[in-house]
Write a protein that holds these residues in place. Sequence first.
Motif: not given
Length: 64
Positions: A10-11, A13-15, A17-19, A21
């Motif tokens: 999960t971490l 995937i979130v990181l 996605g932020l990168s 963006t």
Amino acid sequence: MKNKNLGTLTLLIVLLGLSVTAFAQPTGGGPGTPAPFGFLEILIGAGALYGAKKAHDQKRKGHS
């Protein structure tokens, strides 16, 4: 062990996605160039104001 792997995934995937963006931001112009104010921001602001008004009205109605 399964929860640790799920948290790590999960971490990741979130990181990721932020990168993506962050790299998708426009770079035209210098640091003094203001960010564009789009239609989506206006809709979000209007929705927040409408929700606040409804909550205020509901609170007032309960005290009468």
